[in-house]
Design a protein around this motif. Sequence first.
Motif, PDB file in Angstrom:
ATOM      1  N   VAL A  72       0.855  -1.188   0.000  1.00 57.21           N
ATOM      2  CA  VAL A  72       0.000   0.000   0.000  1.00 57.21           C
ATOM      3  C   VAL A  72       0.889   1.235   0.000  1.00 57.21           C
ATOM      4  O   VAL A  72       1.846   1.335   0.776  1.00 57.21           O
ATOM      5  CB  VAL A  72      -0.929   0.021   1.227  1.00 57.21           C
ATOM      6  CG1 VAL A  72      -1.765   1.292   1.237  1.00 57.21           C
ATOM      7  CG2 VAL A  72      -1.826  -1.208   1.243  1.00 57.21           C
ATOM      8  N   GLU A  73       0.591   2.175  -0.880  1.00 60.03           N
ATOM      9  CA  GLU A  73       1.328   3.436  -0.921  1.00 60.03           C
ATOM     10  C   GLU A  73       0.790   4.336   0.187  1.00 60.03           C
ATOM     11  O   GLU A  73      -0.405   4.662   0.215  1.00 60.03           O
ATOM     12  CB  GLU A  73       1.148   4.096  -2.286  1.00 60.03           C
ATOM     13  CG  GLU A  73       2.007   5.332  -2.476  1.00 60.03           C
ATOM     14  CD  GLU A  73       1.870   5.915  -3.871  1.00 60.03           C
ATOM     15  OE1 GLU A  73       2.581   6.899  -4.169  1.00 60.03           O
ATOM     16  OE2 GLU A  73       1.034   5.403  -4.649  1.00 60.03           O
ATOM     17  N   THR A  74       1.660   4.715   1.100  1.00 54.40           N
ATOM     18  CA  THR A  74       1.223   5.442   2.292  1.00 54.40           C
ATOM     19  C   THR A  74       1.772   6.865   2.292  1.00 54.40           C
ATOM     20  O   THR A  74       2.643   7.226   1.503  1.00 54.40           O
ATOM     21  CB  THR A  74       1.685   4.717   3.568  1.00 54.40           C
ATOM     22  OG1 THR A  74       3.118   4.631   3.562  1.00 54.40           O
ATOM     23  CG2 THR A  74       1.088   3.329   3.630  1.00 54.40           C
ATOM     24  N   GLY A  75       1.249   7.656   3.230  1.00 52.48           N
ATOM     25  CA  GLY A  75       1.727   9.012   3.428  1.00 52.48           C
ATOM     26  C   GLY A  75       0.852  10.044   2.746  1.00 52.48           C
ATOM     27  O   GLY A  75      -0.159   9.742   2.113  1.00 52.48           O
ATOM     28  N   LEU A  76       1.280  11.309   2.914  1.00 51.49           N
ATOM     29  CA  LEU A  76       0.576  12.446   2.328  1.00 51.49           C
ATOM     30  C   LEU A  76       1.211  12.778   0.981  1.00 51.49           C
ATOM     31  O   LEU A  76       2.436  12.830   0.865  1.00 51.49           O
ATOM     32  CB  LEU A  76       0.667  13.651   3.267  1.00 51.49           C
ATOM     33  CG  LEU A  76      -0.008  14.941   2.809  1.00 51.49           C
ATOM     34  CD1 LEU A  76      -1.524  14.774   2.762  1.00 51.49           C
ATOM     35  CD2 LEU A  76       0.387  16.099   3.734  1.00 51.49           C
ATOM     36  N   ARG A  77       0.375  13.000  -0.033  1.00 42.46           N
ATOM     37  CA  ARG A  77       0.929  13.356  -1.345  1.00 42.46           C
ATOM     38  C   ARG A  77      -0.014  14.316  -2.063  1.00 42.46           C
ATOM     39  O   ARG A  77      -1.225  14.347  -1.814  1.00 42.46           O
ATOM     40  CB  ARG A  77       1.206  12.125  -2.201  1.00 42.46           C
ATOM     41  CG  ARG A  77      -0.007  11.436  -2.758  1.00 42.46           C
ATOM     42  CD  ARG A  77       0.422  10.344  -3.748  1.00 42.46           C
ATOM     43  NE  ARG A  77      -0.712   9.714  -4.394  1.00 42.46           N
ATOM     44  CZ  ARG A  77      -1.278   8.591  -4.005  1.00 42.46           C
ATOM     45  NH1 ARG A  77      -0.813   7.961  -2.943  1.00 42.46           N
ATOM     46  NH2 ARG A  77      -2.308   8.094  -4.682  1.00 42.46           N
ATOM     47  N   THR A  78       0.594  15.064  -2.956  1.00 40.71           N
ATOM     48  CA  THR A  78      -0.127  16.001  -3.807  1.00 40.71           C
ATOM     49  C   THR A  78       0.165  15.657  -5.262  1.00 40.71           C
ATOM     50  O   THR A  78       1.327  15.446  -5.631  1.00 40.71           O
ATOM     51  CB  THR A  78       0.303  17.454  -3.534  1.00 40.71           C
ATOM     52  OG1 THR A  78       0.038  17.775  -2.175  1.00 40.71           O
ATOM     53  CG2 THR A  78      -0.453  18.417  -4.443  1.00 40.71           C
ATOM     54  N   THR A  79      -0.878  15.603  -6.049  1.00 43.98           N
ATOM     55  CA  THR A  79      -0.733  15.269  -7.464  1.00 43.98           C
ATOM     56  C   THR A  79      -1.310  16.399  -8.295  1.00 43.98           C
ATOM     57  O   THR A  79      -2.417  16.884  -8.019  1.00 43.98           O
ATOM     58  CB  THR A  79      -1.457  13.962  -7.802  1.00 43.98           C
ATOM     59  OG1 THR A  79      -0.929  12.911  -7.003  1.00 43.98           O
ATOM     60  CG2 THR A  79      -1.275  13.605  -9.269  1.00 43.98           C
ATOM     61  N   VAL A  80      -0.556  16.827  -9.288  1.00 44.59           N
ATOM     62  CA  VAL A  80      -1.021  17.877 -10.186  1.00 44.59           C
ATOM     63  C   VAL A  80      -1.070  17.308 -11.600  1.00 44.59           C
ATOM     64  O   VAL A  80      -0.279  16.441 -11.978  1.00 44.59           O
ATOM     65  CB  VAL A  80      -0.102  19.118 -10.137  1.00 44.59           C
ATOM     66  CG1 VAL A  80      -0.150  19.766  -8.774  1.00 44.59           C
ATOM     67  CG2 VAL A  80       1.334  18.750 -10.510  1.00 44.59           C
ATOM     68  N   GLY A  81      -2.012  17.808 -12.374  1.00 47.85           N
ATOM     69  CA  GLY A  81      -2.149  17.342 -13.746  1.00 47.85           C
ATOM     70  C   GLY A  81      -2.764  18.413 -14.613  1.00 47.85           C
ATOM     71  O   GLY A  81      -3.391  19.372 -14.134  1.00 47.85           O
ATOM     72  N   LEU A  82      -2.569  18.258 -15.927  1.00 47.53           N
ATOM     73  CA  LEU A  82      -3.130  19.194 -16.886  1.00 47.53           C
ATOM     74  C   LEU A  82      -3.537  18.419 -18.132  1.00 47.53           C
ATOM     75  O   LEU A  82      -2.733  17.673 -18.703  1.00 47.53           O
ATOM     76  CB  LEU A  82      -2.113  20.277 -17.257  1.00 47.53           C
ATOM     77  CG  LEU A  82      -2.604  21.385 -18.203  1.00 47.53           C
ATOM     78  CD1 LEU A  82      -3.680  22.226 -17.521  1.00 47.53           C
ATOM     79  CD2 LEU A  82      -1.442  22.261 -18.660  1.00 47.53           C
ATOM     80  N   ASN A  83      -4.800  18.589 -18.531  1.00 45.26           N
ATOM     81  CA  ASN A  83      -5.322  17.929 -19.723  1.00 45.26           C
ATOM     82  C   ASN A  83      -5.759  18.988 -20.727  1.00 45.26           C
ATOM     83  O   ASN A  83      -6.408  19.968 -20.373  1.00 45.26           O
ATOM     84  CB  ASN A  83      -6.526  17.050 -19.377  1.00 45.26           C
ATOM     85  CG  ASN A  83      -6.175  15.965 -18.386  1.00 45.26           C
ATOM     86  OD1 ASN A  83      -5.152  15.311 -18.513  1.00 45.26           O
ATOM     87  ND2 ASN A  83      -7.032  15.773 -17.386  1.00 45.26           N
ATOM     88  N   TYR A  84      -5.418  18.752 -21.988  1.00 48.44           N
ATOM     89  CA  TYR A  84      -5.842  19.650 -23.063  1.00 48.44           C
ATOM     90  C   TYR A  84      -6.313  18.800 -24.238  1.00 48.44           C
ATOM     91  O   TYR A  84      -5.685  17.798 -24.595  1.00 48.44           O
ATOM     92  CB  TYR A  84      -4.693  20.554 -23.521  1.00 48.44           C
ATOM     93  CG  TYR A  84      -4.999  21.267 -24.832  1.00 48.44           C
ATOM     94  CD1 TYR A  84      -5.869  22.352 -24.877  1.00 48.44           C
ATOM     95  CD2 TYR A  84      -4.443  20.821 -26.029  1.00 48.44           C
ATOM     96  CE1 TYR A  84      -6.167  22.986 -26.077  1.00 48.44           C
ATOM     97  CE2 TYR A  84      -4.738  21.448 -27.239  1.00 48.44           C
ATOM     98  CZ  TYR A  84      -5.602  22.525 -27.254  1.00 48.44           C
ATOM     99  OH  TYR A  84      -5.903  23.139 -28.432  1.00 48.44           O
ATOM    100  N   SER A  85      -7.420  19.212 -24.846  1.00 52.73           N
ATOM    101  CA  SER A  85      -7.917  18.507 -26.026  1.00 52.73           C
ATOM    102  C   SER A  85      -8.480  19.514 -27.019  1.00 52.73           C
ATOM    103  O   SER A  85      -9.028  20.556 -26.630  1.00 52.73           O
ATOM    104  CB  SER A  85      -8.992  17.489 -25.650  1.00 52.73           C
ATOM    105  OG  SER A  85     -10.157  18.124 -25.171  1.00 52.73           O
ATOM    106  N   ARG A  86      -8.319  19.182 -28.295  1.00 50.36           N
ATOM    107  CA  ARG A  86      -8.879  19.981 -29.377  1.00 50.36           C
ATOM    108  C   ARG A  86      -9.632  19.049 -30.306  1.00 50.36           C
ATOM    109  O   ARG A  86      -9.066  18.083 -30.824  1.00 50.36           O
ATOM    110  CB  ARG A  86      -7.789  20.697 -30.168  1.00 50.36           C
ATOM    111  CG  ARG A  86      -8.301  21.425 -31.422  1.00 50.36           C
ATOM    112  CD  ARG A  86      -7.161  21.817 -32.340  1.00 50.36           C
ATOM    113  NE  ARG A  86      -7.615  22.532 -33.527  1.00 50.36           N
ATOM    114  CZ  ARG A  86      -8.036  21.950 -34.650  1.00 50.36           C
ATOM    115  NH1 ARG A  86      -8.083  20.620 -34.728  1.00 50.36           N
ATOM    116  NH2 ARG A  86      -8.419  22.672 -35.692  1.00 50.36           N
ATOM    117  N   THR A  87     -10.891  19.308 -30.530  1.00 55.64           N
ATOM    118  CA  THR A  87     -11.710  18.542 -31.457  1.00 55.64           C
ATOM    119  C   THR A  87     -12.100  19.449 -32.612  1.00 55.64           C
ATOM    120  O   THR A  87     -12.861  20.399 -32.440  1.00 55.64           O
ATOM    121  CB  THR A  87     -12.969  17.990 -30.770  1.00 55.64           C
ATOM    122  OG1 THR A  87     -12.585  17.192 -29.645  1.00 55.64           O
ATOM    123  CG2 THR A  87     -13.771  17.131 -31.735  1.00 55.64           C
ATOM    124  N   GLY A  88     -11.532  19.158 -33.788  1.00 55.31           N
ATOM    125  CA  GLY A  88     -11.746  20.025 -34.930  1.00 55.31           C
ATOM    126  C   GLY A  88     -12.865  19.544 -35.831  1.00 55.31           C
ATOM    127  O   GLY A  88     -13.117  18.336 -35.949  1.00 55.31           O
TER     128      GLY A  88
END
Length: 710
Positions: A508-524
Amino acid sequence: MLRVLSLSAGILLSTLGPAAAQNATLVADTISFDGANRLVASGAVEVLYGSTRLKASRVVYNQATDKLSIEGPLTLVDGDTIVVADEAEISQDLRDGVLESARVVLAEQLQLAATEVNRVSGRYTQLYKVAVTSCHVCGADDLPLWQLRAKGIVHDQDARQLYFDSVQLRVLDIPVFYLPKLRLPDPTLDRAAGFLVPSLRTNSQLGTGLKLPYFIPIGDDKDLTLTPYFSSSTATIEFRYRQAFASGDLNVRGALTDDDLVSGQRSYLFADGSFDLGRDYTLSFDIEQTSDDTYLIDYGYNAKDRLDSAISLERVRADDAFDATLTYFKSLRSGEQTSTLPPLVGDLRYTKRLNVRGGTLDLSGDIHAHQRFSGTDATVQSGATPFSFAPAGRDVTRLSAAALYQKGWVMDGLSIDFDARIGADIYTSGDDLGEADTLSRATPASSITLRYPLAKNTDQATHILEPVLQISWADTLGDTPRNEDSTRSEFDEGNLLSFSRFSGQDAVETGLRTTVGLNYSRTGKDGWHYALSAGKSFRADTDDDFAATTGLVNRSSDWLLAAQVKFNDALTLTNRAVVQDDLTFQRNDLRLSNQTADWRLASSYYWSQADTDLPNTDFAELTLDGSYRFDRYWSAQGDLRYDFNESTAARAGFGVSYENECIVVGAAVSRRFTSSTNLDPTTDFDLTVSLKGFSTGRSRGTMEKSHRCN
């Protein structure tokens, strides 16, 4: 006007006899009497009797003989059968008669040209001095690629069978084969007992041999296919049995072999089935067994190096899910013992979903057990790491329970998701003196995830940008069990926001963590679609249980990057990578697929950096799989798997095929380059030839219609 003529013909036929008026309808441009018993129709004549239709230029009906004398050219259509002749004398119900210089076309696929054709009882068509082919013949002097010449043929329209007498196979009008009797299904029959398409196979280990499958229907719900395979080095019988039930289906396939490669008889058996037991329960099973480690690969039956036989019972409903599975594993890998896999694994799971205070509460419980047949005690090497543990004969039973609560809010475009989980595990183990017989632990975890999607619409495309932030925490209370099921974890989009990035439940992955992410999409609107994603995690403490190449060993994870480009449904390019802060790649996976009307290509390149904790993980491989159609007749196929670490291909294959309305010819060569202590590299060559027009080889139909004779 045609309707008036049809009514007039019915009145005229009624004056000749009640049977004619009741059974047949005559339509013609001109109708007249020639004496008291003869009716003469000419000019676009049609005679209709039930579903049978006759077209001719002139028809004379004689009441005394109850016969139709027909002047051609005439066309008789009866279901999927079309008869074209110069002249005929036939009964008024179109069921009996003689046709001269006739040609019979079955299902627009197979044509039979004969000097004389007899219609008997509306069921049998007797042909004399016959030439049979599915090739297009555009003139009297044109030679078909192949044809069957026969003294006589009987077509049973109800049984949909063709019975040949003194039949000769000719290729470009050269006799190549003769049989005194032959029975073949007509093109309309899907399931008929008889030989299927044969294939010629040349193998560097087995020599040159012939496969000749024979299909045996056993009623509408089951069938059996037997395939003898003989060469200079093997005598093999392959089989396949299929049966459909009201509540499920069964499929069994296998082979028995006596060859020169190993001593003794060789065999394999694969079987699978699925059955609906009612009350939403489904029972499924599969069986995979073989006599020795190399048999499946030697004969090209399957490339698996571990076999799994399993039986499972499952039920999935809107608010709960249940499944129970028992699996037996067998290793075919050189140097790997089945007794220490573990070979026997059982799982029992149940999940119940409740709606609580605007959110969902999932209550779950499961029992897992695996048993090794070896009695050797588990060991840990000196300088132990999570990857140096040797389970040997260790047996484990785990009882788990968990509660997961999830709730979401949306405020001014900001999406907030809250998750909370508490789990409990009890482990019991055997054949492991280094661990207590019983261990217990609790695993609390929670997370909050924030998303703020931004959208922009233009005349050309729709753009969506979504930043993501997650704060999560997890811990373990109690004992720490051995890590057996989580030594091969990967960091990817699927587990970026998970409570634990380990692949199983032991770690089990333990402890406090912060995850950041960025998603970009273009539908033409022009069909082009782009998508980009990036993610990274920050932990309060390091976790040394992860392998080095996962990108998760440090307090700050590597960057997880993903990109995709799509054009309509034809082109797709995808790349996933794990990249360090200094832009050094830990892992990269590039995939490309493109498909048009004439060609198809699927390719992938995977590279992974070597891991000091896990030997033999340095990996770089390229795969290619594609096909190309040169024209409406010729096409080619190929595949390649290349191992850059070994600087050699693991497998390569190439094939060409020719197909028109009357024949299919395929030739393929493949080479397996891999070798081990019990496997040698092998080369295979396969050749198949199928004559189309019978149920064993259907015509291309609509594809060829634009290329018919003028």
